[in-house]
Design a protein around this motif. Structure first.
Motif, PDB file in Angstrom:
ATOM      1  N   LYS A 158      -2.691   3.734   8.712  1.00  0.00           N
ATOM      2  CA  LYS A 158      -3.954   4.381   8.324  1.00  0.00           C
ATOM      3  C   LYS A 158      -4.585   3.653   7.131  1.00  0.00           C
ATOM      4  N   LEU A 159      -3.764   3.353   6.111  1.00  0.00           N
ATOM      5  CA  LEU A 159      -4.274   2.665   4.921  1.00  0.00           C
ATOM      6  C   LEU A 159      -4.748   1.248   5.239  1.00  0.00           C
ATOM      7  N   LEU A 160      -4.034   0.551   6.107  1.00  0.00           N
ATOM      8  CA  LEU A 160      -4.458  -0.806   6.488  1.00  0.00           C
ATOM      9  C   LEU A 160      -5.864  -0.790   7.081  1.00  0.00           C
ATOM     10  N   ARG A 161      -6.152   0.233   7.884  1.00  0.00           N
ATOM     11  CA  ARG A 161      -7.492   0.330   8.485  1.00  0.00           C
ATOM     12  C   ARG A 161      -8.535   0.763   7.446  1.00  0.00           C
ATOM     13  N   GLU A 162      -8.195   1.760   6.642  1.00  0.00           N
ATOM     14  CA  GLU A 162      -9.143   2.260   5.630  1.00  0.00           C
ATOM     15  C   GLU A 162      -9.496   1.178   4.610  1.00  0.00           C
ATOM     16  N   LEU A 163      -8.532   0.317   4.284  1.00  0.00           N
ATOM     17  CA  LEU A 163      -8.745  -0.738   3.286  1.00  0.00           C
ATOM     18  C   LEU A 163      -9.283  -2.030   3.904  1.00  0.00           C
ATOM     19  N   VAL A 170       0.823  -1.215   0.000  1.00  0.00           N
ATOM     20  CA  VAL A 170       0.000   0.000   0.000  1.00  0.00           C
ATOM     21  C   VAL A 170       0.853   1.260   0.000  1.00  0.00           C
ATOM     22  N   GLN A 171       2.111   1.146   0.433  1.00  0.00           N
ATOM     23  CA  GLN A 171       3.029   2.286   0.501  1.00  0.00           C
ATOM     24  C   GLN A 171       4.403   1.747   0.868  1.00  0.00           C
ATOM     25  N   GLY A 172       5.445   2.425   0.448  1.00  0.00           N
ATOM     26  CA  GLY A 172       6.785   2.063   0.890  1.00  0.00           C
ATOM     27  C   GLY A 172       7.572   1.231  -0.107  1.00  0.00           C
ATOM     28  N   ALA A 173       8.671   0.644   0.396  1.00  0.00           N
ATOM     29  CA  ALA A 173       9.683  -0.014  -0.448  1.00  0.00           C
ATOM     30  C   ALA A 173       9.395  -1.497  -0.611  1.00  0.00           C
ATOM     31  N   PHE A 174       8.244  -1.817  -1.197  1.00  0.00           N
ATOM     32  CA  PHE A 174       7.872  -3.223  -1.350  1.00  0.00           C
ATOM     33  C   PHE A 174       8.493  -3.871  -2.587  1.00  0.00           C
ATOM     34  N   ALA A 175       8.747  -3.107  -3.646  1.00  0.00           N
ATOM     35  CA  ALA A 175       9.233  -3.675  -4.911  1.00  0.00           C
ATOM     36  C   ALA A 175      10.603  -4.334  -4.753  1.00  0.00           C
ATOM     37  N   GLU A 176      11.460  -3.751  -3.919  1.00  0.00           N
ATOM     38  CA  GLU A 176      12.797  -4.303  -3.709  1.00  0.00           C
ATOM     39  C   GLU A 176      12.731  -5.653  -2.986  1.00  0.00           C
ATOM     40  N   HIS A 177      11.822  -5.769  -2.023  1.00  0.00           N
ATOM     41  CA  HIS A 177      11.628  -7.058  -1.346  1.00  0.00           C
ATOM     42  C   HIS A 177      11.138  -8.108  -2.350  1.00  0.00           C
ATOM     43  N   LYS A 178      10.186  -7.704  -3.172  1.00  0.00           N
ATOM     44  CA  LYS A 178       9.606  -8.624  -4.154  1.00  0.00           C
ATOM     45  C   LYS A 178      10.694  -9.146  -5.097  1.00  0.00           C
ATOM     46  N   ALA A 179      11.527  -8.243  -5.612  1.00  0.00           N
ATOM     47  CA  ALA A 179      12.594  -8.644  -6.547  1.00  0.00           C
ATOM     48  C   ALA A 179      13.558  -9.622  -5.881  1.00  0.00           C
ATOM     49  N   LYS A 180      13.931  -9.356  -4.642  1.00  0.00           N
ATOM     50  CA  LYS A 180      14.880 -10.210  -3.928  1.00  0.00           C
ATOM     51  C   LYS A 180      14.279 -11.591  -3.656  1.00  0.00           C
ATOM     52  N   LEU A 181      13.033 -11.628  -3.201  1.00  0.00           N
ATOM     53  CA  LEU A 181      12.389 -12.909  -2.883  1.00  0.00           C
ATOM     54  C   LEU A 181      12.142 -13.742  -4.138  1.00  0.00           C
ATOM     55  N   GLU A 182      11.759 -13.085  -5.227  1.00  0.00           N
ATOM     56  CA  GLU A 182      11.557 -13.813  -6.488  1.00  0.00           C
ATOM     57  C   GLU A 182      12.873 -14.380  -7.012  1.00  0.00           C
ATOM     58  N   LYS A 183      13.952 -13.638  -6.829  1.00  0.00           N
ATOM     59  CA  LYS A 183      15.277 -14.119  -7.227  1.00  0.00           C
ATOM     60  C   LYS A 183      15.648 -15.387  -6.449  1.00  0.00           C
TER      61      LYS A 183
END
Length: 193
Positions: free
Chosen positions: A54-59, A8-21
């Protein structure tokens, strides 16, 4: 093995790339329905903890995600993610998931200018690079929370049950040690559940 990454926010793409690797399948968690997709581990990335909370609650993602953590799903939480897990913040009245018995100080090293990089020993993993960006640190651990690393006398990594809480950003460095350890805990969880 499928890993859900809060996106929903933040540096998630870098984690995704590392875990997929490393061979994991990843799904980005952006809305309530994404939590029904069946995943075995959870990543709470760095970013802005107040906005994420905030987003976790709103969503309508907050409660179902908290329940997954409480029943033992492995979690890798970095920077803002650590703040989301902490059951106490020393300089903020908010508590988010509150599933890790630690007291965390937000922005403990100051603003962006307080960012730094070091290589330090991490319990059971050897030396790992650590990149700190507007980072918190852990002021106190309660019973059951295991200190994994300290930098200059400050606790920067802990493990509680299957939750890893890190004050730094392992997704920003080439080293895969921490993500590999997280995936090992996910494999064990999958076998047990």
């Amino acid at each position: 093995m499928k890993i859900g990454i809060l996106a929903v926010q933040g540096a998630f793409a870098e984690h995704k790339a590392k875990l997929e690797k490393l061979g994991a399948q990843c799904i980005e968690l952006r809305k309530r329905e994404d939590l029904d997709g069946g995943f075995d581990g959870l990543v709470l990335p760095g970013g802005e903890s107040t906005v994420q909370g905030k987003l976790l609650r709103e969503l309508d993602m907050f409660q179902p995600m908290k329940e997954k953590i409480e029943v033992g799903m492995p979690v890798l939480a970095t920077c803002a993610g650590l703040i989301l897990l902490a059951d106490h913040l020393s300089n903020d009245e908010h508590v988010y998931f509150g599933t890790m018995p630690v007291t965390v100080k937000r922005n403990a090293y100051g603003r962006q200018l307080g960012s730094f990089h070091t290589i330090q020993e991490m319990k059971g993993m050897g030396e790992v690079p650590m990149t700190f960006i507007r980072a918190p640190y852990i002021e106190k651990c309660e019973e059951g929370a295991e200190v994994l690393a300290e930098v200059e006398g400050n606790i920067v990594a802990v493990k509680y049950k299957e939750q890893y809480g890190l004050a730094f950003h392992p997704e920003l460095d080439e080293d895969d040690t921490i993500h590999s350890a997280f995936l090992e805990s996910v494999k064990k969880y999958k076998v047990l559940k």
